[in-house]
Write a protein that holds these residues in place. Structure first.
Motif, PDB file in Angstrom:
ATOM      1  N   MET A  30     -12.464  21.230  27.902  1.00 36.92           N
ATOM      2  CA  MET A  30     -12.243  22.340  28.829  1.00 36.92           C
ATOM      3  C   MET A  30     -11.818  21.826  30.197  1.00 36.92           C
ATOM      4  N   ALA A  31     -10.924  22.568  30.828  1.00 38.16           N
ATOM      5  CA  ALA A  31     -10.567  22.359  32.231  1.00 38.16           C
ATOM      6  C   ALA A  31     -10.527  23.725  32.903  1.00 38.16           C
ATOM      7  N   MET A  32     -10.842  23.762  34.182  1.00 41.54           N
ATOM      8  CA  MET A  32     -10.792  25.025  34.914  1.00 41.54           C
ATOM      9  C   MET A  32     -10.337  24.723  36.339  1.00 41.54           C
ATOM     10  N   LEU A  41      -7.824  22.072  23.595  1.00 45.65           N
ATOM     11  CA  LEU A  41      -8.105  22.163  25.029  1.00 45.65           C
ATOM     12  C   LEU A  41      -8.030  23.613  25.478  1.00 45.65           C
ATOM     13  N   VAL A  42      -9.063  24.059  26.189  1.00 46.50           N
ATOM     14  CA  VAL A  42      -9.082  25.377  26.815  1.00 46.50           C
ATOM     15  C   VAL A  42      -8.972  25.169  28.323  1.00 46.50           C
ATOM     16  N   VAL A  43      -7.958  25.804  28.923  1.00 48.91           N
ATOM     17  CA  VAL A  43      -7.780  25.719  30.374  1.00 48.91           C
ATOM     18  C   VAL A  43      -7.838  27.129  30.950  1.00 48.91           C
ATOM     19  N   VAL A  44      -8.766  27.334  31.873  1.00 50.09           N
ATOM     20  CA  VAL A  44      -8.903  28.622  32.555  1.00 50.09           C
ATOM     21  C   VAL A  44      -8.241  28.491  33.924  1.00 50.09           C
ATOM     22  N   SER A  45      -7.248  29.347  34.194  1.00 48.94           N
ATOM     23  CA  SER A  45      -6.515  29.235  35.459  1.00 48.94           C
ATOM     24  C   SER A  45      -5.865  30.566  35.811  1.00 48.94           C
ATOM     25  N   ASN A  46      -5.450  30.665  37.076  1.00 48.50           N
ATOM     26  CA  ASN A  46      -4.742  31.865  37.552  1.00 48.50           C
ATOM     27  C   ASN A  46      -3.245  31.681  37.322  1.00 48.50           C
ATOM     28  N   TYR A  61       4.336  28.031  40.215  1.00 46.24           N
ATOM     29  CA  TYR A  61       3.927  26.806  39.520  1.00 46.24           C
ATOM     30  C   TYR A  61       3.110  27.149  38.270  1.00 46.24           C
ATOM     31  N   GLY A  62       2.174  28.073  38.408  1.00 44.07           N
ATOM     32  CA  GLY A  62       1.356  28.468  37.266  1.00 44.07           C
ATOM     33  C   GLY A  62       2.166  29.149  36.183  1.00 44.07           C
ATOM     34  N   VAL A 119      -6.157  30.312  29.178  1.00 44.78           N
ATOM     35  CA  VAL A 119      -6.952  31.519  29.405  1.00 44.78           C
ATOM     36  C   VAL A 119      -6.758  31.972  30.847  1.00 44.78           C
ATOM     37  N   ASP A 120      -6.539  33.267  31.029  1.00 37.54           N
ATOM     38  CA  ASP A 120      -6.388  33.802  32.377  1.00 37.54           C
ATOM     39  C   ASP A 120      -7.683  33.640  33.167  1.00 37.54           C
ATOM     40  N   ALA A 121      -7.535  33.489  34.479  1.00 40.34           N
ATOM     41  CA  ALA A 121      -8.688  33.326  35.367  1.00 40.34           C
ATOM     42  C   ALA A 121      -9.740  34.381  35.044  1.00 40.34           C
ATOM     43  N   GLU A 122     -10.970  33.933  34.905  1.00 36.40           N
ATOM     44  CA  GLU A 122     -12.075  34.797  34.481  1.00 36.40           C
ATOM     45  C   GLU A 122     -13.157  34.737  35.550  1.00 36.40           C
ATOM     46  N   TYR A 123     -13.517  35.891  36.096  1.00 32.30           N
ATOM     47  CA  TYR A 123     -14.492  35.926  37.179  1.00 32.30           C
ATOM     48  C   TYR A 123     -15.805  36.586  36.781  1.00 32.30           C
ATOM     49  N   ASP A 124     -15.912  37.005  35.531  1.00 34.51           N
ATOM     50  CA  ASP A 124     -17.177  37.562  35.049  1.00 34.51           C
ATOM     51  C   ASP A 124     -18.098  36.398  34.704  1.00 34.51           C
ATOM     52  N   PRO A 125     -19.235  36.241  35.401  1.00 38.37           N
ATOM     53  CA  PRO A 125     -20.097  35.071  35.170  1.00 38.37           C
ATOM     54  C   PRO A 125     -20.549  34.923  33.723  1.00 38.37           C
ATOM     55  N   ALA A 126     -20.832  36.044  33.038  1.00 38.97           N
ATOM     56  CA  ALA A 126     -21.299  35.963  31.662  1.00 38.97           C
ATOM     57  C   ALA A 126     -20.197  35.463  30.731  1.00 38.97           C
ATOM     58  N   ARG A 127     -18.967  35.927  30.953  1.00 37.41           N
ATOM     59  CA  ARG A 127     -17.861  35.447  30.119  1.00 37.41           C
ATOM     60  C   ARG A 127     -17.563  33.980  30.398  1.00 37.41           C
ATOM     61  N   LEU A 128     -17.605  33.586  31.673  1.00 31.91           N
ATOM     62  CA  LEU A 128     -17.391  32.178  31.995  1.00 31.91           C
ATOM     63  C   LEU A 128     -18.462  31.305  31.350  1.00 31.91           C
ATOM     64  N   ALA A 129     -19.701  31.774  31.383  1.00 30.67           N
ATOM     65  CA  ALA A 129     -20.783  31.010  30.757  1.00 30.67           C
ATOM     66  C   ALA A 129     -20.549  30.864  29.263  1.00 30.67           C
TER      67      ALA A 129
END
Length: 366
Positions: A201-203, A228-233, A239-240, A256-266
């Motif tokens: 994983m990378a974020m 590899l899972v990459v979470v980014s905006n 560039y993105g 994966v699109d940027a994720e700001y829900d703490p439970a989903r990120l966890a």
């Protein structure tokens, strides 16, 4: 109480925190204030265009104030400056300024107001590769203004404190970030993401200095590595968008699109085998601290900030071949587990939100 005597938190999108490190910090300060009976002593300035509507006037007992500007990008300069002026005019006794975007307003503000300015300068923002020409000059001057005109400076990383001392002759209070999720909710369902059962994983935000292109290229071309899972905006910058277009067709890469829900990120973090951290700029990066707290082995870009954050206990790389060598180390599961345990122990000792918020409250006189 009224506005007089309160402390303003300035420089974030707002709370609840849904954007980045400073927003998480503001959220943790608000939650700690609510737990300890201090909520009525805080005001958080928020971005109306980036806030939920209708706009709430409070959160956990903390007053919220809004400006019709975005809190990031070019608008961050007037956003932070106007927030500071509003806080001073409404009688706030102190302001916690997160970042230096509005710092060019500080000389004039100090001339007409007694409001105490406590500034966390974040990383050395002007050094980031995305800034060029006039933008870089403005950010460099903003950092200098923050160092000159703030009553107190905060550094989240000892290398930032060293930079402030060597460049401006100013001392800084060192206060890091926390690593724990202090507001855990129920486990989130992320089946919609169709991720594999386990993965690297990378974020990171899609910026050149975060080395996502290098990381993605290696995993795309080396079949011996896990998915590899990459979470980014991805959609937020040219560039993105270019990175997504270049790598979206690889079956083993999951963008994966940027994720700001703490439970989903966890839930996303829970299946990670190890974490790849490509950030080369900034101070103590919250994503890195969080992954340390997860007990994961970490391959981090070799720079002074990341070495300081991890106490030198991660694996470090500065090239694709260097990253490949790091990941080969992780194939030794016993060594990888030992590294993860060391990093977690360091996070538990150094990066606790209770310690962080207590340090801020002491500095703010709350």
């Amino acid at each position: 109480m009224g506005e007089s005597g309160k402390v303003a938190i300035i420089g974030t999108v707002g709370v609840p925190g849904r954007y980045g490190g400073f927003e998480t910090l503001a959220e943790e300060l608000v939650r700690a204030a609510a737990r300890t009976g201090r909520a009525d002593r805080l005001t958080v300035w928020c971005s109306a265009p980036q806030a939920p509507h209708p706009l709430p006037d409070s959160y956990l007992g903390v007053t919220l104030r809004y400006l019709p500007l975005r809190a990031n990008g070019a608008q961050s300069i007037p956003y932070d400056a106007l927030s500071l002026w509003q806080a001073a005019r409404s009688g706030h006794r102190a302001a916690l300024l997160l970042g230096v975007s509005g710092a060019l307003a500080l000389p004039a503000l100090r001339a007409v107001s007694s409001m105490r300015i406590i500034c966390n300068i974040d990383g050395v923002e002007w050094q980031r590769a995305k800034w060029r020409g006039a933008a870089r000059m403005v950010l460099k001057r903003s950092e200098a203004a923050a160092a000159r005109w703030s009553h107190q400076l905060i550094a989240d990383n000892p290398e930032i404190a060293r930079h402030l001392s060597e460049t401006y002759g100013r001392g800084a209070v060192e206060i890091p970030y926390g690593h724990e999720d202090t507001n855990p909710g129920p486990a989130a369902d992320i089946d919609d993401l169709a991720l594999p059962d386990s993965y690297a994983m990378a974020m990171a935000r899609a910026e050149p200095e975060n080395h996502l292109a290098l990381i993605l290229s290696l995993f795309a071309t080396d079949p011996s590595l896990p998915p590899l899972v990459v979470v980014s905006n991805w959609a937020d910058t040219a560039y993105g968008r270019a990175l997504r277009q270049r790598f979206a067709g690889h079956a083993r890469l999951h963008l994966v699109d940027a994720e700001y829900d703490p439970a989903r990120l966890a839930a996303i973090r829970a299946a990670a085998l190890y974490y790849v951290h490509g950030h080369a700029a900034g101070g103590t990066n919250p994503a890195l601290v969080t992954m340390m707290g997860q007990g994961l082995p970490i391959a981090a870009w070799d720079c002074s900030y990341n070495r300081a954050t991890t106490a030198g206990q991660a694996a470090f790389f500065d090239s694709a071949e260097g990253l490949r060598a790091c990941l080969q180390r992780f194939a030794d599961h016993s060594a990888a587990r030992a590294m993860g345990a060391q990093l977690r122990a360091h996070a538990q000792a150094r990066y606790r939100w209770a310690d962080v918020t207590d340090a801020y409250f002491r500095l703010l006189g709350l």
